[in-house]
Design a protein around this motif. Structure first.
Motif, mmCIF file in Angstrom:
data_model
loop_
_atom_site.group_PDB
_atom_site.id
_atom_site.type_symbol
_atom_site.label_atom_id
_atom_site.label_comp_id
_atom_site.label_asym_id
_atom_site.label_seq_id
_atom_site.Cartn_x
_atom_site.Cartn_y
_atom_site.Cartn_z
ATOM 1 N N ASN A 30 0.824 -1.195 0.000
ATOM 2 C CA ASN A 30 0.000 0.000 0.000
ATOM 3 C C ASN A 30 0.860 1.248 0.000
ATOM 4 O O ASN A 30 0.582 2.222 -0.680
ATOM 5 N N GLN A 33 2.230 1.891 -3.363
ATOM 6 C CA GLN A 33 1.238 2.462 -4.265
ATOM 7 C C GLN A 33 1.060 3.950 -4.005
ATOM 8 O O GLN A 33 0.874 4.737 -4.938
ATOM 9 N N PHE A 34 1.123 4.358 -2.735
ATOM 10 C CA PHE A 34 1.051 5.784 -2.425
ATOM 11 C C PHE A 34 2.159 6.546 -3.144
ATOM 12 O O PHE A 34 1.925 7.599 -3.732
ATOM 13 N N ASP A 35 3.387 6.016 -3.089
ATOM 14 C CA ASP A 35 4.512 6.701 -3.726
ATOM 15 C C ASP A 35 4.367 6.735 -5.242
ATOM 16 O O ASP A 35 4.731 7.726 -5.887
ATOM 17 N N ASP A 37 1.448 6.723 -6.831
ATOM 18 C CA ASP A 37 0.410 7.733 -7.061
ATOM 19 C C ASP A 37 0.992 9.143 -6.960
ATOM 20 O O ASP A 37 0.612 10.050 -7.710
ATOM 21 N N CYS A 38 1.916 9.334 -6.022
ATOM 22 C CA CYS A 38 2.559 10.638 -5.831
ATOM 23 C C CYS A 38 3.271 11.071 -7.109
ATOM 24 O O CYS A 38 3.083 12.195 -7.594
ATOM 25 N N SER A 41 0.911 11.869 -9.979
ATOM 26 C CA SER A 41 0.279 13.172 -9.791
ATOM 27 C C SER A 41 1.235 14.300 -10.164
ATOM 28 O O SER A 41 0.840 15.285 -10.798
ATOM 29 N N GLY A 99 -0.638 16.550 -5.293
ATOM 30 C CA GLY A 99 -0.549 15.101 -5.095
ATOM 31 C C GLY A 99 0.736 14.644 -4.450
ATOM 32 O O GLY A 99 0.892 13.457 -4.126
ATOM 33 N N SER A 101 1.541 14.970 -1.615
ATOM 34 C CA SER A 101 1.254 14.524 -0.241
ATOM 35 C C SER A 101 1.291 13.006 -0.115
ATOM 36 O O SER A 101 1.423 12.478 0.989
ATOM 37 N N ASN A 102 1.173 12.286 -1.240
ATOM 38 C CA ASN A 102 1.207 10.818 -1.178
ATOM 39 C C ASN A 102 2.612 10.261 -0.979
ATOM 40 O O ASN A 102 2.767 9.068 -0.721
ATOM 41 N N CYS A 103 3.646 11.107 -1.113
ATOM 42 C CA CYS A 103 5.017 10.657 -0.839
ATOM 43 C C CYS A 103 5.259 10.727 0.660
ATOM 44 O O CYS A 103 5.949 11.620 1.168
ATOM 45 N N HIS A 104 4.699 9.775 1.391
ATOM 46 C CA HIS A 104 4.662 9.850 2.847
ATOM 47 C C HIS A 104 6.041 9.768 3.489
ATOM 48 O O HIS A 104 6.237 10.291 4.590
#
Length: 618
Positions: A30, A33-35, A37-38, A41, A99, A101-104
């Motif tokens: 998960n 996938q966030f990274d 998506d980052c 974006s 976007g 922000s998805n690079c947590h």
């Protein structure tokens, strides 16, 4: 000690939960996938006329594939977790990408020298909360600098130069606890500049140049006329303002009264010491027979109940106090912080560390376990740290002469080589800096904090490097650690190489006073740039030049450069560093006999290594 968190900085519970998530949960799919998506974006947000992001092909599903993208750096090449995004000078156009922000797990963002327009988002801290570096310079950003940027509480470096920013600089930026570099040159800013509370922040007047409306230290003082006009305008708004001020003043004095009452109850703010007073009868476990009868009560008395006035250093591993016994003997007592080991594990570790003896290590004399507190007792080392001697604040203080610098380097290298190659068990220091090298009566170096990394909470140790902006100090951290998160002997060599650079250049590890304006790197990066430009001699401390040591100084600098090479395999071992330095200082009467240094198995080739390197480097 250098690199310590400010005393007024505290993690909130939400921070702790998020940080633990970064370490433990982020490797899962998960998080990957966030990274992804980052990055998708970001690519959608920007126009890319130069095709700088053409390598960003998301059709690949191999683990770690985004790590090969142009400008993307990952924590580990085998997984899709981003640590840095560096898109400088790529001709990108558009507004700041929401976007992102998805690079947590990202800790560095460089979007400098592009064509980014619009304003800096008012909620930027929610988008990039864990950054230690943010560079938005050289764009077309407009509007005011949002005060919310000060909520990116781990920021070490903030560059906003060469934009079209207007209004005042939020004073809250000065409260950032870790900030060391802040630049806003060539904008349209007005009003007073921030006052920075971090003592390590060195923000010169050049950081504010070409902003005609800025004032206040280190710039010329703000004009009194404007201040009086502001007061008159403010007073004209009506009586309700006066009432509000009265309420504020009343609350202020009430809070001060409460504060004074608390100070009377606990005048030194050391409640932890008060909590162990009922354990005074606990005996200390001592490794030296001469002081084997000490108890916790003796330590409490010798430190005035661990009074803050007796603090002589504070760092990642804990706080050090000076203790003066009844007979006048001075000791150092370290209160460890955040140890997550059981008492049995701690005692077992102490049994190992207490038997580690070498003339260039600070002797560990004993320890004490009192409730949750863990206290270590060391021999007192009177002349402070190498960092304090190199980077003096007093202009009238004498600088260290070259023979003394060379002596410190050789003997410190001997101690680290012994830890790496001869100590049983072998020990990686993991926190080498000029602040962990103390100087005794004869200015012989004594290494402190060896072996303590194993006592720290692994999560805290991990995070201190890339979230808190501290692993000793970011200037000492080997570049490969950001990818592997694994401490290695060559990582220690890199850190010691930075210490050698401090010795030969006189510069600090994270701020280079002699660097050209606009340079944003650390000391090792500055040295690398000078070397590639053929200007390595420019790095040498001016106080060392022309004193009859030029050949030795240059050889020393070359050895330091080898220690901080980006590829770990190209760096020498710590034993080879010791041998190389000893060769430089062979004409001096330093005590470098190997009575306590057992040569490693490959030691037979050490002299040949010295001959080859010295001959090659001239």
């Amino acid at each position: 000690m250098a690199g310590a968190l400010p005393s007024n900085f505290r993690f909130s519970p939400s921070h702790v939960i998020i940080l633990i998530w970064l370490v433990v949960a982020a490797p899962c799919s998960n998080a990957d996938q966030f990274d992804i998506d980052c990055l998708q974006s970001i690519k959608r947000s920007f126009q890319d006329p130069l095709d700088s992001l053409s390598s960003w092909n998301f059709s690949n599903t191999t683990e770690g594939y985004i790590c090969k993208f142009n400008g993307v750096e990952c924590w580990n090449d085998g997984e899709n977790r981003i640590i840095n995004i560096k898109l400088s000078d790529m001709g990108l156009r558009g507004e700041f990408p929401q976007g992102i922000s998805n690079c947590h797990s990202m800790t560095g963002l460089d979007l400098s020298r592009n064509n980014i327009t619009g304003t800096i988002p008012n909620d930027i801290s929610k988008l990039v909360h864990f950054l230690t570096l943010l560079d938005l310079s050289g764009n077309q950003l407009t509007g005011e600098i949002p005060s919310n940027i000060a909520n990116i509480s781990f920021l070490n470096v903030l560059h906003l130069d060469d934009n079209q920013l207007t209004g005042r600089i939020p004073p809250e930026i000065g409260l950032l606890p870790r900030i060391t570099t802040f630049t806003v040159t060539r904008n349209r800013l007005t009003g007073p500049v921030p006052h920075f509370v971090n003592p390590n922040a060195t923000i010169p007047a050049s950081s504010y140049s070409d902003n005609a409306g800025l004032c206040g230290p280190p710039l010329p003082p703000c004009r009194g006329k404007k201040a009086r006009m502001s007061t008159i305008v403010g007073a004209a708004v009506g009586g309700f303002v006066v009432a509000a001020l009265a309420i504020v003043i009343g609350l202020y004095y009430y809070s001060r009264k409460v504060y004074r009452k608390k100070k009377e109850e606990d005048p030194l703010g050391n409640k932890w010491a008060t909590s162990i007073k009922d354990a005074k009868r606990i005996k200390l476990s001592m490794f030296e027979n001469s002081i084997s009868k000490m108890s916790l009560s003796d330590l409490m008395k010798a430190t005035d109940d661990f009074s803050n006035v007796n603090i002589i250093g504070s760092g990642r591993t804990g706080t050090m106090y000076r203790a003066i016994l009844g007979d006048g003997t001075s000791l150092m007592v370290k209160r460890l912080k955040d140890t997550k080991h059981s008492e049995q594990e701690f005692v077992s570790e102490m049994a190992i560390l207490g038997n580690i003896k070498h003339r260039n290590l600070v002797p560990l004399l004993g320890f004490c376990v009192a409730k949750k507190e863990r206290l270590l007792v060391y021999k007192y080392i009177p002349n402070g740290t190498l960092y304090e001697k190199l980077h003096v604040i007093d202009d009238d203080a004498k600088t260290m002469a070259w023979p003394l610098r060379l002596k410190v380097a050789i003997m410190a290298a001997k101690g680290f080589a012994w830890l790496h190659h001869s100590c049983n068990p072998r020990i990686l220091h993991r926190n080498i800096s000029s602040s962990c090298i103390l100087l005794d009566d004869d200015y012989e170096p004594r290494i402190s904090d060896f072996g303590l990394a194993r006592l720290m909470n692994p999560i805290d140790t991990h995070l201190s490097t890339f979230v808190n902006g501290e692993f000793g100090d970011l200037g000492y951290v080997a570049p490969e650690y950001s990818r592997t998160l694994v401490a290695t002997p060559k990582g220690d060599v890199y850190s010691f190489g930075v210490v050698l650079l401090e010795l030969v250049t006189g510069e600090k590890p994270t701020f280079v006073s002699k660097a050209l304006e606009g340079f944003k790197g650390n000391l090792a990066e500055w040295i690398s740039k000078l070397s590639s430009d053929g200007k390595l001699n420019d790095a040498i401390d001016e106080s060392l030049a022309g004193k009859g040591f030029d050949g030795e100084v240059y050889q020393f600098l070359k050895i330091a450069c080898r220690c901080v090479l980006s590829a770990p395999k190209e760096r020498p071992s710590m034993f080879e560093v010791y041998q190389l330095l000893r060769a430089v200082g062979q004409r001096y009467d330093f005590s470098t006999e190997d009575d306590l240094l057992v040569l490693p198995e490959d030691g037979g080739n050490a002299d040949r290594v010295v001959e080859l390197i010295v001959a090659r480097d001239g």
